[in-house]
Design an enzyme around this catalytic site. Structure first.
Site, PDB file in Angstrom:
ATOM      1  N   CYS A 169      45.610  88.525 108.237  1.00 45.23           N
ATOM      2  CA  CYS A 169      45.175  89.858 108.647  1.00 45.23           C
ATOM      3  C   CYS A 169      46.363  90.707 109.079  1.00 45.23           C
ATOM      4  O   CYS A 169      47.464  90.199 109.302  1.00 45.23           O
ATOM      5  CB  CYS A 169      44.129  89.788 109.758  1.00 45.23           C
ATOM      6  SG  CYS A 169      44.674  89.130 111.333  1.00 45.23           S
ATOM      7  N   CYS A 170      46.121  92.017 109.143  1.00 41.03           N
ATOM      8  CA  CYS A 170      47.131  92.983 109.549  1.00 41.03           C
ATOM      9  C   CYS A 170      48.308  92.952 108.573  1.00 41.03           C
ATOM     10  O   CYS A 170      48.123  93.071 107.371  1.00 41.03           O
ATOM     11  CB  CYS A 170      47.546  92.713 110.992  1.00 41.03           C
ATOM     12  SG  CYS A 170      48.484  94.041 111.774  1.00 41.03           S
ATOM     13  N   ILE A 171      49.530  92.745 109.045  1.00 42.44           N
ATOM     14  CA  ILE A 171      50.715  92.734 108.198  1.00 42.44           C
ATOM     15  C   ILE A 171      50.944  91.375 107.531  1.00 42.44           C
ATOM     16  O   ILE A 171      51.714  91.266 106.566  1.00 42.44           O
ATOM     17  CB  ILE A 171      51.973  93.141 109.017  1.00 42.44           C
ATOM     18  CG1 ILE A 171      53.168  93.468 108.118  1.00 42.44           C
ATOM     19  CG2 ILE A 171      52.327  92.045 110.021  1.00 42.44           C
ATOM     20  CD1 ILE A 171      52.975  94.675 107.243  1.00 42.44           C
ATOM     21  N   PRO A 173      49.382  89.611 105.335  1.00 38.15           N
ATOM     22  CA  PRO A 173      49.235  89.462 103.877  1.00 38.15           C
ATOM     23  C   PRO A 173      50.535  89.595 103.085  1.00 38.15           C
ATOM     24  O   PRO A 173      50.617  89.109 101.951  1.00 38.15           O
ATOM     25  CB  PRO A 173      48.243  90.574 103.518  1.00 38.15           C
ATOM     26  CG  PRO A 173      47.373  90.679 104.732  1.00 38.15           C
ATOM     27  CD  PRO A 173      48.333  90.490 105.883  1.00 38.15           C
ATOM     28  N   THR A 232      42.104  91.027 105.724  1.00 42.03           N
ATOM     29  CA  THR A 232      41.453  92.173 106.362  1.00 42.03           C
ATOM     30  C   THR A 232      42.521  93.000 107.077  1.00 42.03           C
ATOM     31  O   THR A 232      43.534  92.445 107.544  1.00 42.03           O
ATOM     32  CB  THR A 232      40.350  91.711 107.339  1.00 42.03           C
ATOM     33  OG1 THR A 232      39.554  92.832 107.742  1.00 42.03           O
ATOM     34  CG2 THR A 232      40.931  91.057 108.578  1.00 42.03           C
TER      35      THR A 232
END
Length: 261
Positions: A169-171, A173, A232
């Protein structure tokens, strides 16, 4: 003072001495431990130089609700730098290590990332925070030309090869984008939307690394069923905390679903 320390210490650990030698390694395991075995990989403690704490907490809450048996890991490496979160500026005279900083979130129940083996777990999840881009990789400095920590790279490749789900999630990925080219991922929207998506440029970097970016809102997830990767946006979006919590919940739910447990 000793009396106070005994009150603060866990009941099974009556003094400071055993704290370093008797720490259990699983966090919030279900009573029967029959659920999915999920590894969570942290990158420090604090949004600007480590793991985003709200994201980590949300992941752990949703995993607990889903009956998962959780084990937390972090690499034993120096942080890129230390940020004074009250000022948003580097604390030039300070240096910290990712593992003991991450242990703050794990309540001491943490293992070195070098010990994480996909054969012992059904899934792995990476919270965000700048630590994913500073400590687990060099994305914060090098963008699409970044390098990924060797153990992080190994873990992602092991879980992918074993067809076991990976949640980010967030950065975070960007780690999969670099290590697993062709993966479908989301970090949210691809334009700023009047300040709501301040890190929208990350989507272009994901494309440059050979992955496919998929536009999603903060409460949504993207599930790459072929690669079993679930992502996400979380704090890539400037929004109310409960929206981020819900999006992370959807991510965890889909990761657990992919385990088949």
């Amino acid at each position: 003072m000793q009396a106070a320390l005994r009150v603060l210490a866990p009941r099974a650990l009556p003094s400071l001495g055993p704290l370093s030698s008797c720490r259990p390694r699983a966090l919030h395991c279900t009573a029967s431990c029959a659920g999915a075995r999920v590894a969570v990989v942290l990158s420090g403690c604090g949004v600007f130089d480590g793991t985003e704490i709200h994201e980590a907490s949300a992941i752990l809450v949703h995993l607990s609700r889903g009956g998962a048996n959780v084990q937390i890991f972090a690499p034993d490496i120096p942080q890129m730098h230390v940020i004074d979160h009250s000022k948003g500026q580097p604390a030039e005279a300070e240096s910290r290590n990712v593992l003991p900083e991450s242990a703050r979130i794990a309540r001491g129940k943490i293992s070195n990332l070098s010990q994480l083996n996909a054969s012992n777990h059904d899934a792995v999840i990476f919270p965000g925070g700048f630590g994913a881009a500073k400590n687990l990789s060099t994305f914060a400095v090098d963008g699409a030309d970044c390098k990924v920590n060797k153990d992080v790279e190994r873990v992602l490749q092991e879980f992918h090869k074993a067809a076991k789900p990976i949640g980010l999630c967030c950065i975070a990925p960007v780690l999969a984008a670099k290590v697993l080219p062709g993966t479908e991922l989301t970090v949210g929207h691809e334009d700023d939307k009047d300040g709501k998506w301040p890190y929208a440029g990350t989507a272009q970097a994901i494309g440059a690394m050979g992955a496919k970016h998929c536009v999603k809102d903060v409460h949504e997830v993207h599930v790459d069923n072929k690669n079993k990767v679930v992502t996400t946006p979380a704090f890539m979006c400037e929004t109310d905390l409960h929206h981020i919590f819900d999006g992370i919940g959807a991510m965890v739910k889909n990761v657990l679903k992919l385990t088949g447990k």
